[in-house]
Design an enzyme around this catalytic site. Structure first.
Site, PDB file in Angstrom:
ATOM      1  CB  SER A 254      33.583  55.778  52.754  1.00  0.00           C
ATOM      2  OG  SER A 254      33.656  55.224  54.041  1.00  0.00           O
TER       3      SER A 254
ATOM      4  CG  ASP B 196      37.452  49.028  51.401  1.00  0.00           C
ATOM      5  OD1 ASP B 196      37.647  49.293  52.602  1.00  0.00           O
ATOM      6  OD2 ASP B 196      36.848  49.791  50.627  1.00  0.00           O
TER       7      ASP B 196
ATOM      8  CG  HIS C  13      37.773  52.728  52.747  1.00  0.00           C
ATOM      9  ND1 HIS C  13      36.634  52.093  52.303  1.00  0.00           N
ATOM     10  CD2 HIS C  13      37.333  53.837  53.423  1.00  0.00           C
ATOM     11  CE1 HIS C  13      35.571  52.764  52.698  1.00  0.00           C
ATOM     12  NE2 HIS C  13      35.964  53.824  53.362  1.00  0.00           N
TER      13      HIS C  13
END
EC number: 3.1.1.-
Length: 399
Positions: A172, A343, A372
């Site tokens: 991320s 996601d 995610h």
């Protein structure tokens, strides 16, 4: 959500009075441990270090020099650096069982594992001069993490290990700051063997995360709501909820909804019995300014430096009236990417737009059922990601 958790506390008190929910309410011991204690608890060696950036921030980093079955005094092991995502910490890589946590799997596979922490989180909240109680301390975002945190940490690891290059694994925001750093700092990029990007985030034009709601608010309103310092730190109340409420089966769904508010989750791919461990270390905090930077990215659909809000401030920081765009096509680091079809943060459309911009893409995999957090918490992450990641490292060593 806080009202639900408060109600859960009252239910917990009433339940304890009448002996309700006695089963399944034992906290995992790691829920009350820090990062070093968790590593040691599972029988791994650990080292702790403070890394000071050029702008004075002191970052806490951790090392697992070898696995449980590996002798300590052998030839130098290849170094791997793991960088967490937004509002998270190094605990992300070790909060599952050893056979499911990337840091432990890498150590057992013969790698020298380093865990980083971004400025402002639970383990990196110190400065040479500034106090975390001051707004000045919190005047940072992605820009500073990429410009100062990554170079300081990577150079420290290289100096400590005597190795010239290392592997980089980011999740991320850990990929975002890497894309910025490796495209703007060619000397730093030369020190990376392979960049492994899990749920990469460069643009968030299509994100469906609740984070998107910040974009509907003016900066003034955001600062009224959240202040101008810390965003979403881990508090004593969080710790109480994690260890006294979320360890009970009755409240796991409520707690998981709170923990994964910004990212979403799939309970079918999580070890829900470890929810108290996840929640006792997350959220780990960041700056309000960093969240404003993400809101800016949602609005613009581009990856650019933080807009300081007026032309004078932008001129002072960038020598131009508007914040510059980051051009990741300049990054030449060999890059491997995994992204998820479910996601809501690293949306598949954003990743699809990212792929053609990567000059040296050596591997790509879309995992249709992934959201995610599956990249570091998913029960099938070793099979879906980690095995191939380690194979790519081994192939690099052989070549």
């Amino acid at each position: 959500m806080w009202q639900l958790l408060a109600a859960a506390c009252w239910m917990l008190l009433l339940g304890s009075m009448y002996g309700y929910d006695k089963k399944g309410n034992n906290a995992n011991p790691e829920a009350n441990m820090n990062i070093s204690q968790i590593i040691s608890y599972w029988g791994y060696p650990y080292e702790e270090y403070d890394v000071t950036t050029k702008d004075g921030y002191i970052l806490g980093i951790y090392r697992i020099p070898h696995g449980r079955g590996c002798p300590g005094r052998t030839a130098p092991k290849p170094a791997v650096y793991l960088q967490h995502g937004l509002i998270a910490s190094a605990s992300n890589w070790i909060c599952n069982l050893p056979n499911n946590s990337l840091a432990f799997l890498l150590a057992d596979s013969g790698y020298d594992v380093w865990l980083g922490n971004s400025r402002g989180n639970t383990w990196s909240r110190k400065h040479l001069k500034l106090s975390p109680k001051s707004p000045e301390y919190w005047a940072f975002s992605l820009d500073e993490m990429a410009k100062y945190d990554l170079p300081a940490t990577i150079n420290f690891i290289i100096e400590k290990t005597g190795q010239k290059r290392l592997y980089y694994v980011g999740h991320s925001q850990g990929t975002t700051i890497a894309f910025i750093a490796f495209s703007t700092n060619p000397e730093l990029a030369k020190k990376i063997k392979i960049f492994f990007a899990l749920a990469p985030v460069v643009t968030v034009k299509y994100t469906q995360s609740p984070m998107k709601k910040l974009t509907t608010l003016s900066r003034r309103v955001v600062k009224v709501l959240f202040g101008d310092k810390m965003f979403h730190p881990h508090t004593l109340f969080d710790q109480f909820i994690a260890t006294k409420v979320c360890n009970r089966k009755l409240f796991r769904r409520i707690c998981s909804n709170f923990l994964f508010t910004l990212s979403g989750f799939d309970p079918q791919n999580l070890n829900m019995s470890r929810l108290d461990v996840y929640l006792s270390h997350n959220p780990a905090g960041t700056s309000v300014q960093n969240m404003l930077h993400w809101a800016q990215a949602v609005n613009s659909g581009q990856l650019q430096a933080f807009d300081w809000g007026n032309s004078d401030q932008n001129m002072m920081h960038f020598h131009q009236l508007t914040p510059p765009l980051y051009n990741i096509t300049k990054m030449e680091v060999p890059t491997a990417i995994w992204n998820g079809g479910q996601d809501i943060v690293a949306d598949p459309k954003d990743v699809e737009n990212l792929l053609p911009q990567i000059a040296n893409l050596i591997y790509y995999k879309l995992i249709p059922h992934y959201n995610h957090v599956d990249f570091y918490l998913g029960e099938d992450a070793p099979q879906e990601i980690y095995q191939d990641l380690i194979i790519l490292m081994e192939e690099y060593l052989q070549n």
